[in-house]
Design a protein around this motif. Structure first.
Motif, PDB file in Angstrom:
ATOM      1  N   GLY A 455     104.015  39.400  28.887  1.00 58.24           N
ATOM      2  CA  GLY A 455     103.968  39.722  27.930  1.00 58.24           C
ATOM      3  C   GLY A 455     105.362  39.927  27.434  1.00 58.24           C
ATOM      4  N   TYR A 456     106.304  39.347  28.306  1.00 54.66           N
ATOM      5  CA  TYR A 456     108.354  39.828  27.547  1.00 54.66           C
ATOM      6  C   TYR A 456     109.061  39.212  28.557  1.00 54.66           C
ATOM      7  N   THR A 457     109.968  39.154  28.243  1.00 54.63           N
ATOM      8  CA  THR A 457     110.982  38.281  29.145  1.00 54.63           C
ATOM      9  C   THR A 457     111.700  39.308  29.706  1.00 54.63           C
ATOM     10  N   ARG A 458     111.584  38.845  31.077  1.00 53.57           N
ATOM     11  CA  ARG A 458     112.180  40.017  32.262  1.00 53.57           C
ATOM     12  C   ARG A 458     113.204  39.590  32.188  1.00 53.57           C
ATOM     13  N   GLU A 459     114.117  38.426  32.602  1.00 57.53           N
ATOM     14  CA  GLU A 459     115.285  38.216  33.139  1.00 57.53           C
ATOM     15  C   GLU A 459     116.551  38.662  32.402  1.00 57.53           C
ATOM     16  N   GLY A 460     117.220  39.405  32.869  1.00 63.72           N
ATOM     17  CA  GLY A 460     118.130  40.006  31.490  1.00 63.72           C
ATOM     18  C   GLY A 460     117.764  41.316  31.741  1.00 63.72           C
ATOM     19  N   LEU A 461     116.701  41.828  32.007  1.00 67.89           N
ATOM     20  CA  LEU A 461     117.030  43.540  31.606  1.00 67.89           C
ATOM     21  C   LEU A 461     116.792  44.142  32.725  1.00 67.89           C
ATOM     22  N   SER A 555     104.752  56.048  13.379  1.00 68.54           N
ATOM     23  CA  SER A 555     103.621  55.297  13.209  1.00 68.54           C
ATOM     24  C   SER A 555     103.510  54.297  14.842  1.00 68.54           C
ATOM     25  N   LEU A 556     102.702  53.433  14.927  1.00 72.65           N
ATOM     26  CA  LEU A 556     102.211  53.005  16.468  1.00 72.65           C
ATOM     27  C   LEU A 556     102.452  50.830  16.175  1.00 72.65           C
ATOM     28  N   VAL A 557     102.451  50.486  17.466  1.00 72.67           N
ATOM     29  CA  VAL A 557     102.557  48.950  17.878  1.00 72.67           C
ATOM     30  C   VAL A 557     101.713  49.058  18.557  1.00 72.67           C
ATOM     31  N   ILE A 558     100.932  48.664  18.394  1.00 71.68           N
ATOM     32  CA  ILE A 558      98.969  48.780  20.138  1.00 71.68           C
ATOM     33  C   ILE A 558      98.923  47.083  20.999  1.00 71.68           C
ATOM     34  N   ASN A 559      98.998  47.205  21.707  1.00 66.65           N
ATOM     35  CA  ASN A 559      98.588  46.148  22.452  1.00 66.65           C
ATOM     36  C   ASN A 559      97.339  45.339  22.638  1.00 66.65           C
ATOM     37  N   GLU A 560      97.071  43.679  22.313  1.00 71.85           N
ATOM     38  CA  GLU A 560      95.578  43.168  22.022  1.00 71.85           C
ATOM     39  C   GLU A 560      94.664  43.980  22.752  1.00 71.85           C
ATOM     40  N   THR A 561      95.021  44.639  23.950  1.00 71.80           N
ATOM     41  CA  THR A 561      93.463  45.447  24.557  1.00 71.80           C
ATOM     42  C   THR A 561      93.401  46.590  24.024  1.00 71.80           C
ATOM     43  N   ALA A 562      94.293  47.383  23.378  1.00 69.04           N
ATOM     44  CA  ALA A 562      94.235  49.177  22.064  1.00 69.04           C
ATOM     45  C   ALA A 562      93.088  48.378  20.537  1.00 69.04           C
ATOM     46  N   ALA A 563      94.189  46.918  20.452  1.00 65.72           N
ATOM     47  CA  ALA A 563      92.811  46.261  19.843  1.00 65.72           C
ATOM     48  C   ALA A 563      91.777  46.190  19.435  1.00 65.72           C
ATOM     49  N   VAL A 588     100.193  44.522  16.106  1.00 67.03           N
ATOM     50  CA  VAL A 588      99.436  44.024  17.680  1.00 67.03           C
ATOM     51  C   VAL A 588     100.817  43.423  18.704  1.00 67.03           C
ATOM     52  N   VAL A 589     100.513  43.844  19.807  1.00 68.67           N
ATOM     53  CA  VAL A 589     101.432  42.717  20.568  1.00 68.67           C
ATOM     54  C   VAL A 589     100.647  41.855  22.138  1.00 68.67           C
ATOM     55  N   LYS A 590     101.276  40.750  22.339  1.00 66.72           N
ATOM     56  CA  LYS A 590     100.846  40.821  23.360  1.00 66.72           C
ATOM     57  C   LYS A 590     100.800  41.943  24.971  1.00 66.72           C
ATOM     58  N   ASP A 591      99.796  41.820  25.745  1.00 67.26           N
ATOM     59  CA  ASP A 591      99.479  42.510  26.466  1.00 67.26           C
ATOM     60  C   ASP A 591     101.168  42.460  27.709  1.00 67.26           C
ATOM     61  N   PRO A 597      99.445  44.021  39.034  1.00 62.13           N
ATOM     62  CA  PRO A 597      99.689  42.363  37.544  1.00 62.13           C
ATOM     63  C   PRO A 597      98.196  41.788  38.590  1.00 62.13           C
ATOM     64  N   TYR A 598      97.498  42.871  39.143  1.00 61.75           N
ATOM     65  CA  TYR A 598      95.839  42.111  39.848  1.00 61.75           C
ATOM     66  C   TYR A 598      95.307  42.735  38.700  1.00 61.75           C
ATOM     67  N   GLN A 599      95.215  43.685  38.005  1.00 64.41           N
ATOM     68  CA  GLN A 599      94.476  43.988  37.523  1.00 64.41           C
ATOM     69  C   GLN A 599      94.936  43.676  35.665  1.00 64.41           C
ATOM     70  N   PRO A 600      93.571  44.212  35.545  1.00 64.30           N
ATOM     71  CA  PRO A 600      93.255  43.691  34.002  1.00 64.30           C
ATOM     72  C   PRO A 600      94.687  44.964  33.094  1.00 64.30           C
ATOM     73  N   VAL A 601      95.283  44.880  31.880  1.00 67.94           N
ATOM     74  CA  VAL A 601      95.770  45.174  31.522  1.00 67.94           C
ATOM     75  C   VAL A 601      94.872  46.895  30.142  1.00 67.94           C
ATOM     76  N   ALA A 602      95.515  47.958  30.715  1.00 74.50           N
ATOM     77  CA  ALA A 602      95.472  49.163  30.058  1.00 74.50           C
ATOM     78  C   ALA A 602      95.622  48.874  28.450  1.00 74.50           C
ATOM     79  N   PRO A 603      94.677  49.940  27.430  1.00 78.21           N
ATOM     80  CA  PRO A 603      95.469  49.346  26.089  1.00 78.21           C
ATOM     81  C   PRO A 603      96.808  50.254  26.569  1.00 78.21           C
ATOM     82  N   THR A 604      97.251  50.205  25.417  1.00 73.83           N
ATOM     83  CA  THR A 604      98.473  50.631  25.189  1.00 73.83           C
ATOM     84  C   THR A 604      99.166  51.072  23.689  1.00 73.83           C
TER      85      THR A 604
END
Length: 791
Positions: A455-461, A555-563, A588-591, A597-604
């Motif tokens: 859901g995000y780019t890990r490289e370079g962080l 204000s909020l940005v929420i993930n797909e699970t929260a939506a 709304v952002v992608k989870d 990584p083996y479990q569902p993403v929590a509403p965030t």
């Protein structure tokens, strides 16, 4: 009698070196695996046994409704401790609340070190029975004191006595070293805690802590208890179950005690019940070890029974001159026990030689307890049992031979005598193929989870903790601008938690259309405007936070699970009440995978706010060399935070650690599967050598009559290959069933593809054919004249 047994045994070893060598190496390999796994299992099983009162220690866990399911977690509110002391003090010897581990910067002059530590109430060091090198366990009653591990004290003060020395922490407070304790071993839950800090000092320095001490909704704290000797854990746990009533707004939270002996192996809860955890891996690895040892024992049995015709006349003669069956059994058991003893010595040398590499692989500090008499008594008993088990079947089989038939030359092993050997070969390769299938599935699951979109780019962080007042109070925009101007950074942002850590749980959330009986739980992360761009999150709807809109604060940005949980048809623009305050959803952002990584993403929920920042996330500019870029970033941070060492972590590395258990299991399984195949092939090689030896004249006659090398190879190899195919037919359903159950523990898991079973089966056939072919081809190419003149 025993002396005679040993003399005959050594004579047999000398005249049959190949047989003895194969048996000894096979048993040594099996025993080495069993020994290593025994050390590993004990290390796991004895987790936290370092603490003298481990069987009386427990931590409080809370269970509450989370989006329709009961979820249990170790975090509890601080005021629960006083409630326990006032209402149930007779059941407890000690009670202590502690912070989670946080990284602190410690300075002694020019020596600056970062180390993880806990603010804790003063009883915890006594509860953990810290072994003091200097100072006192109860030193934390003094709000200016600190307890350090021996290694940390040496790193800060060298060889000088650290007691009563002053060190600077986080460039904001001075603390006196009041005690130094022995470093905790790896197999303790507090191993990573290198200093204990006084709770009363935290109350003075952290202004928000006073409010948290009265807040029943804040579940960030560890609450450790020590039961009185007369108290029953289950009884006390039942008493305290409903302590949240009157404090929890929803009235659904319950508490219970989780004993320290179960923290490591039984850490998982399902619907409020302790259901398991790492114990599944321990059982699996222990089972694998037993099977590998069994393969070595099978080798011994197979080779001993295969040699029955070679020893038949010896047995017949000894019986004819008066040897009792019990004496013959004693002879054969003596031989097997001696082989096992030699194998023990070899296995100990193998383990000692490979223990360093194994500790690196498993991240443990295992060692052979050379000076422990109980260990050696156990090893000798283990060797005796292994030797008796390996030699029992051959001993009782060979001692039954009738001397009259043997000496008249009427003895023949026959097809029925081959059946046990064939069964054992099938068992060997069934276990080996099943292990290979399991290993392939473990690595496939590991790769599958690694390839899951994050859901995000890990490289370079990279991420840095904010742990000094200078960095906490630094001007955000100026720091960001300086980093951008360095040319090494693409962007920077603050957040309340790092990208790979567990965000805060919040449940004081409501919205239009919410079911009044629903008790939702969301993860919440406070972020700055540039967080989305820095992380590289993927917008699915709406927009990112923007400085162009002053109303974006709060204000909020929420993930797909929260939506999905909120249930709005179009969530952008809708309002959510968070802590009673209205917060409008901007996007709304992608989870994003932040936890397992083996479990569902929590509403965030990502809330825009600059006052709750604990971490800095920096994205290195694409194309910039990492070493050079980090040097530029370090220069900037040294200007803003000169009192602390520059320490950063790569998000990629942190994310990779989430796969550590499965990676270790995969490597261990690969090693054990490889050894299982090696031991099986070792036995097959020895068995084929004896079979070829017993059919030497038959091969010579067939060759004289026109049989080709290929015909003879097929004849000698065919029986073994048929047994391998039987093993495959048994191993495939076993592997499918076992790995289906193993994968079932993961919500997000791979599938069992047909090619895994095909590859494991073809590999087994190929290895078996190569092993048998060595003997078969040698026999098939031998001059028939030499074969027919063999006496």
């Amino acid at each position: 009698m025993i002396k005679n047994y040993i003399k005959i045994a050594f004579r047999q070893f000398y005249y049959h070196k190949l047989y003895t060598g194969i048996n000894m190496i096979g048993l040594a390999m099996g025993m080495a695996v069993a020994l290593v796994i025994g050390l590993w299992v004990w290390d796991e099983w004895s987790f936290d046994y370092y603490h003298e009162r481990h069987d009386h220690l427990a931590r409080m866990v809370s269970t509450e409704q989370n989006n329709g399911a009961l979820v249990t977690s170790p975090g509890v509110p601080i005021p629960l401790a006083d409630e326990l002391r006032s209402k149930y003090g007779a059941d407890f010897k000690r009670i202590a609340v502690a912070f989670p581990n946080y990284t602190h910067t410690l300075a002694n002059g020019d020596t600056k070190i970062s180390a993880a530590g806990r603010w804790t109430q003063p009883d915890l060091p006594m509860m953990l029975s810290l072994k003091m090198i200097a100072g006192r366990q109860d030193a934390l009653n003094d709000p200016s004191s600190v307890l350090l591990t021996q290694s940390l004290a040496k790193a800060l003060f060298g060889d000088t006595d650290p007691i009563n020395k002053i060190l600077r922490m986080d460039n904001r407070m001075d603390l006196k070293v009041a005690g130094v304790y022995e470093d905790l071993p790896n197999n303790t839950s507090f191993h990573d805690t290198r200093l204990f800090l006084p709770w009363t000092k935290a109350e003075r320095e952290l202004v928000w802590l006073k409010d948290a001490e009265k807040d029943w909704s804040s579940h960030h704290w560890d609450l450790i208890v020590e039961l009185n000797d007369q108290a029953s854990l289950s009884t006390v746990s039942a008493k305290i179950r409903d302590l949240a009533q009157g404090h929890d707004k929803a009235g659904k939270e319950t508490f219970s005690l989780h004993p320290m002996n179960k923290w490591h192996l039984y850490s998982e809860f399902t619907d409020g019940f302790n259901t398991g955890g790492r114990i599944r891996m321990v059982r699996l690895v222990a089972t694998i070890g037993l099977f590998v040892l069994l393969l070595a024992v099978i080798n011994f049995m197979n080779l001993a029974t295969a040699r029955s015709e070679h020893r038949a006349k010896e047995i017949g003669l000894r019986k004819a001159i008066g040897s009792l069956r019990s004496q013959l059994i004693g002879q054969f058991l003596t031989e097997s026990i001696l082989v096992a003893l030699f194998a023990l010595v070899l296995s100990v040398l193998i383990v000692q030689g490979g223990l360093s590499a194994l500790n690196t692989l498993t991240e443990k500090d295992m060692a052979l307890p050379w000076g422990n008499p109980l260990f050696w008594a156990g090893m000798l008993l283990f060797t005796l049992v292994t030797g008796l088990l390996a030699g029992s079947y051959p001993a009782f089989l060979l001692s039954r031979f009738e001397p009259v038939k043997v000496l008249k030359g009427n003895f023949a092993a026959g097809k029925t005598s081959r059946l046990p050997r064939q069964v054992l070969i099938v068992l060997q390769f069934t276990v080996s193929i099943t292990l290979v299938i399991g290993t392939m599935v473990v690595f496939r699951q590991l790769q599958y989870a690694r390839n899951r979109p994050a859901g995000y780019t890990r490289e370079g962080l990279i991420t840095l903790g904010i742990n000094t007042p200078q960095l906490y109070q630094a001007n955000y925009n100026r720091l960001r601008q300086d980093l951008l101007e360095s040319g090494a950074v693409a962007d920077m942002a603050y957040s309340s938690v790092a990208a790979t850590e567990v965000p805060e749980n919040v449940k004081d959330i409501s919205w239009k259309g919410k079911d009044p009986n629903m008790v939702p739980q969301f993860k919440c992360i406070a972020v700055t405007h540039d967080y989305g761009k820095t992380m590289g999150w993927q917008l699915q709807d709406g927009r990112d936070f923007s400085r162009e809109y002053a109303t974006d604060t709060g204000s909020l940005v929420i993930n797909e699970t929260a939506a999905r949980l909120l249930g709005f048809a179009h969530p952008v623009g809708e309002t959510v009440l968070y802590g009673g305050k209205p917060c409008q959803i901007r996007g709304v952002v992608k989870d994003m995978i932040m936890e397992s990584p083996y479990q569902p993403v929590a509403p965030t929920l990502f809330i825009l706010g600059y006052e709750w920042h604990n971490f800095i996330t920096v994205r290195i500019r694409p194309g910039a060399g990492i070493v050079a870029a980090l040097a530029e970033v370090e220069q900037v941070f040294r200007r803003y935070n000169p009192a602390a060492p520059f320490e950063c972590k790569f998000i990629d590395d942190n994310y990779a650690r989430k796969f550590s258990d499965e990676k270790r299991l995969g490597h261990l399984a690969a090693i054990f599967a490889g050894l299982a195949v090696f031991i099986s092939c070792l036995g097959l090689f020895g068995l084929s050598a004896f079979i070829v030896s017993s059919r030497t004249k038959e091969i010579g006659i067939r060759k004289v009559l026109g049989a080709s090398v290929f015909n003879l190879w097929a004849l000698l190899s065919g029986d073994f290959i048929r047994l391998i195919f039987i093993s495959i037919l048994i191993a495939m359903p076993l592997g499918y069933y076992g790995m289906t159950r193993w994968l079932g523990q993961y919500v997000y898991h791979t599938t069992l593809s047909w090619w895994i079973f095909a590859a494991a089966s073809m590999g087994a056939v190929l290895v078996a054919m190569l092993t048998v072919s060595v003997q078969s081809m040698n026999a098939a190419r031998k001059n028939p004249v030499n074969s027919l003149t063999v006496s």
